[in-house]
Design an enzyme around this catalytic site. Structure first.
Site, PDB file in Angstrom:
ATOM      1  CE  LYS A 216      47.048  52.204  34.331  1.00  0.00           C
ATOM      2  NZ  LYS A 216      46.890  51.865  35.761  1.00  0.00           N
ATOM      3  CG  ASN A 217      47.361  54.397  38.737  1.00  0.00           C
ATOM      4  OD1 ASN A 217      46.931  53.756  37.771  1.00  0.00           O
ATOM      5  ND2 ASN A 217      48.333  53.945  39.509  1.00  0.00           N
TER       6      ASN A 217
ATOM      7  NE  ARG B  36      42.841  44.943  40.469  1.00  0.00           N
ATOM      8  CZ  ARG B  36      42.117  43.931  40.896  1.00  0.00           C
ATOM      9  NH1 ARG B  36      41.992  42.855  40.164  1.00  0.00           N
ATOM     10  NH2 ARG B  36      41.507  43.969  42.055  1.00  0.00           N
TER      11      ARG B  36
ATOM     12  N   PRO C  96      42.561  41.511  46.277  1.00  0.00           N
ATOM     13  CG  PRO C  96      42.966  41.463  48.583  1.00  0.00           C
ATOM     14  CD  PRO C  96      43.655  41.359  47.254  1.00  0.00           C
ATOM     15  CB  ILE C  97      37.737  44.623  45.834  1.00  0.00           C
ATOM     16  CG1 ILE C  97      36.685  43.558  45.512  1.00  0.00           C
ATOM     17  CG2 ILE C  97      38.631  44.857  44.639  1.00  0.00           C
ATOM     18  CD1 ILE C  97      35.611  44.071  44.538  1.00  0.00           C
TER      19      ILE C  97
ATOM     20  CD  GLN D  62      39.828  46.495  54.304  1.00  0.00           C
ATOM     21  OE1 GLN D  62      39.502  47.431  55.027  1.00  0.00           O
ATOM     22  NE2 GLN D  62      39.701  45.225  54.689  1.00  0.00           N
TER      23      GLN D  62
HETATM   24  C1  UD1 Z   1      46.515  50.856  42.854  1.00  0.00           C
HETATM   25  C2  UD1 Z   1      47.188  51.139  41.522  1.00  0.00           C
HETATM   26  C3  UD1 Z   1      48.328  50.147  41.292  1.00  0.00           C
HETATM   27  C4  UD1 Z   1      49.301  50.198  42.482  1.00  0.00           C
HETATM   28  C5  UD1 Z   1      48.565  50.052  43.806  1.00  0.00           C
HETATM   29  C6  UD1 Z   1      49.477  50.293  45.003  1.00  0.00           C
HETATM   30  C7  UD1 Z   1      45.358  52.044  40.237  1.00  0.00           C
HETATM   31  C8  UD1 Z   1      44.387  51.857  39.132  1.00  0.00           C
HETATM   32  N1  UD1 Z   1      46.184  51.022  40.479  1.00  0.00           N
HETATM   33  O1  UD1 Z   1      46.000  49.531  42.788  1.00  0.00           O
HETATM   34  O2  UD1 Z   1      48.986  50.509  40.092  1.00  0.00           O
HETATM   35  O3  UD1 Z   1      50.253  49.163  42.345  1.00  0.00           O
HETATM   36  O4  UD1 Z   1      47.493  50.999  43.898  1.00  0.00           O
HETATM   37  O5  UD1 Z   1      50.033  51.557  44.944  1.00  0.00           O
HETATM   38  O6  UD1 Z   1      45.415  53.089  40.859  1.00  0.00           O
HETATM   39  N2  UD1 Z   1      44.189  45.215  49.535  1.00  0.00           N
HETATM   40  C9  UD1 Z   1      43.409  44.436  50.350  1.00  0.00           C
HETATM   41  N3  UD1 Z   1      42.056  44.613  50.291  1.00  0.00           N
HETATM   42  C10 UD1 Z   1      41.452  45.527  49.482  1.00  0.00           C
HETATM   43  C11 UD1 Z   1      42.261  46.312  48.654  1.00  0.00           C
HETATM   44  C12 UD1 Z   1      43.636  46.138  48.698  1.00  0.00           C
HETATM   45  O7  UD1 Z   1      43.906  43.602  51.098  1.00  0.00           O
HETATM   46  O8  UD1 Z   1      40.222  45.635  49.476  1.00  0.00           O
HETATM   47  C13 UD1 Z   1      45.646  45.058  49.569  1.00  0.00           C
HETATM   48  C14 UD1 Z   1      46.237  44.576  48.253  1.00  0.00           C
HETATM   49  O9  UD1 Z   1      46.256  43.171  48.168  1.00  0.00           O
HETATM   50  C15 UD1 Z   1      47.633  45.174  48.287  1.00  0.00           C
HETATM   51  C16 UD1 Z   1      47.454  46.469  49.074  1.00  0.00           C
HETATM   52  O10 UD1 Z   1      46.229  46.340  49.772  1.00  0.00           O
HETATM   53  O11 UD1 Z   1      48.493  44.332  49.017  1.00  0.00           O
HETATM   54  C17 UD1 Z   1      47.405  47.717  48.235  1.00  0.00           C
HETATM   55  O12 UD1 Z   1      46.415  47.598  47.233  1.00  0.00           O
HETATM   56  P1  UD1 Z   1      45.666  48.872  46.635  1.00  0.00           P
HETATM   57  O13 UD1 Z   1      46.327  50.104  47.122  1.00  0.00           O
HETATM   58  O14 UD1 Z   1      44.209  48.704  46.864  1.00  0.00           O
HETATM   59  O15 UD1 Z   1      45.949  48.711  45.086  1.00  0.00           O
HETATM   60  P2  UD1 Z   1      44.974  49.024  43.880  1.00  0.00           P
HETATM   61  O16 UD1 Z   1      44.070  50.141  44.235  1.00  0.00           O
HETATM   62  O17 UD1 Z   1      44.375  47.763  43.354  1.00  0.00           O
END
Ligand code: UD1
Length: 432
Positions: free
Chosen positions: A22-23, A93, A124-125, A127
């Site tokens: 899926k991811n 998402r 958050p996004i 990054q």
């Molecule tokens: C993806 C997966 C999700 C999984 C996660 C961690 C997909 C579609 N989803 O989510 O199922 O649980 O990876 O393996 O692939 N963070 C920040 N800033 C950012 C981005 C993230 O602080 O800009 C933090 C988040 O709050 C979290 C951590 O980084 O604590 C990891 O998040 P991230 O790896 O980005 O998760 P997703 O890509 O949203």
């Protein structure tokens, strides 16, 4: 609306075939909008997130055609750049990958921010946006939309160091950089198997990405991506979910069509818990005859134990002898599902990002409400292992990420059926 009725308490026996990841699929479909020419994607899972993203591509003018149930052909040659509305973006998402893909191809993206906070905290996004800005985009968030525009019309290669290891930011920046001018170096990146899969997909379409799967990814931008054929890797988390179901229920199941190496972090924990695992080519034979043994789990970025597997492991650990501790270092409040387990007789205490589980001899069937995708899968496992009948509502979460879950569970002897909920019957809520 559908609910699942599960009659639990039986061991599982048979074979289950794992679908495409899926991811990976939810990133590769947006990546396909960057490709000029027909692009054939094989091993696509039949899940609702995939349908939704294909719908967004079609709305933008891509030609999308299913060749067979697991192969889709996407031709984005005539795709127009347009706004991705909230109505589509809020339901998945991964729609945030439209940002990197549109910005990379057109130098301009206008995409609604994905809504909701699945895991009981913010997602958050920052990054992702930091990466786009470093590549020379002007980024604004207004009225729930992210608008990004490359100054001068095309992104420019640069060096980016991520403050936090993020799957989404790594992929989004890789997408944008693959059509930027010059070399981009991204450091402190995520290394999950689906990151490597997205890089391999882009490379097979003519991109030049090196280092995916290590801490540093280098992307040399190309002016155009061309068509080709690509097959998505098997889903590590779907495979792990069925392994956890065998751990919880007992029995012997062959998990077919997987990459055993991707399963190492999960298999190692299962072995500690008294589950026997044998690797046979691209399958794992998973069996549990004796009692389940307690363990501790710390969810970390890959190659650590995946956060997306901790709820399913918690379901099994509710029935293990002794005290287990789960720590989630990725999502700090991903334990909402434990309230539902408690109603089945589980003994769990949550303290911040820790869950302490005292194993019990049995769980009993209950009314359960799925609160996110993996929590829903964990409830399914708990229901299969519990004595008596459980009803699970909000199963649309489960169907976002698990293909034919009813058929696959039945094929290994689980008693489950889907029932339509009449409009007038209120959904039983345990959210309180
Ligand atoms: C993806 C997966 C999700 C999984 C996660 C961690 C997909 C579609 N989803 O989510 O199922 O649980 O990876 O393996 O692939 N963070 C920040 N800033 C950012 C981005 C993230 O602080 O800009 C933090 C988040 O709050 C979290 C951590 O980084 O604590 C990891 O998040 P991230 O790896 O980005 O998760 P997703 O890509 O949203």
């Amino acid at each position: 609306m559908t609910k699942y009725i599960v009659e639990g308490g039986r061991p599982l026996f048979g074979e289950v075939h794992i679908s495409g990841a899926k991811n990976a699929a939810v990133a590769i479909i947006p990546a396909a909008l960057m490709v000029s020419g027909p692009c054939r994607i094989e091993n696509i899972p039949q899940i609702s997130d995939v349908k939704l993203l294909l719908g967004i591509l079609q709305d933008l003018g891509a030609n999308v055609r299913y060749v067979n149930p697991h192969t889709v052909e996407i031709d984005s040659t005539k795709l127009r750049n347009g706004r991705v509305p909230y109505e589509s973006a809020r339901r998945c998402r991964a729609s945030y990958y439209m940002l990197g893909a549109l910005l990379g191809r057109f130098g301009l993206a206008d995409v609604a921010l994905p809504g909701g906070c699945d895991f009981g905290g913010t997602r958050p996004i920052d990054q992702h946006l930091k990466g786009f800005r470093a590549l020379g985009a002007q980024v604004d968030t207004q009225g729930g939309f992210v608008m990004a525009e490359a100054v001068g019309g095309r992104l420019k290669g640069t060096s980016i160091f991520l403050d936090k290891v993020s799957v989404g930011a790594t992929i989004n920046i890789m997408l944008a950089a693959s059509m930027a001018e010059g070399l981009t170096v991204i450091e402190n990146v995520a290394k999950e198997p689906h990151i490597v899969d997205v890089a391999n997909f882009l490379n097979s379409m003519g991109a030049n990405i090196m280092g995916a799967g290590t801490d540093v990814i280098k992307v040399r931008g190309v002016p155009q991506l061309r068509g080709g054929t690509y097959s998505i890797i098997p889903d590590q988390i779907e495979a792990g979910t069925y392994m956890a179901a065998v751990a919880a229920c007992g029995g012997e199941v062959k998990i077919c069509n997987i990459i055993p190496k991707h399963m190492d972090c999960i298999s190692a924990k299962m072995c500690e818990m008294g589950v026997d695992i044998q690797e046979v080519d691209d399958s794992l034979l998973v069996s549990r005859i004796g009692p389940l043994i307690r363990t501790n789990i710390k969810a970390l970025p890959y190659p650590g134990f995946p956060t997306d597997m901790q709820p399913q492991m918690a379901a099994a650990l509710c029935l293990a002898q002794g005290t287990s501790i789960i720590t989630d270092s990725v999502w700090s409040s991903r334990f909402r599902y434990t309230d539902e387990f408690k109603r089945m007789g589980a003994q769990i205490q949550v303290d911040g990002n820790l869950a302490i589980i005292e194993g019990v001899d049995r769980l009993t069937g209950a009314q359960l409400e799925a609160c996110d995708l993996r929590a829903g899968a964990a409830m399914l496992i708990a229901a299969l292992a519990a004595r008596g009948i459980s009803e699970i509502t909000n199963v649309q979460y489960i169907e976002r990420g698990y293909e034919d879950v009813i058929g696959k569970i039945r094929a290994i002897g689980g008693r489950i059926r889907a029932v339509e909920i009449p409009e007038e019957e209120p959904v039983i809520s345990s959210a309180g």
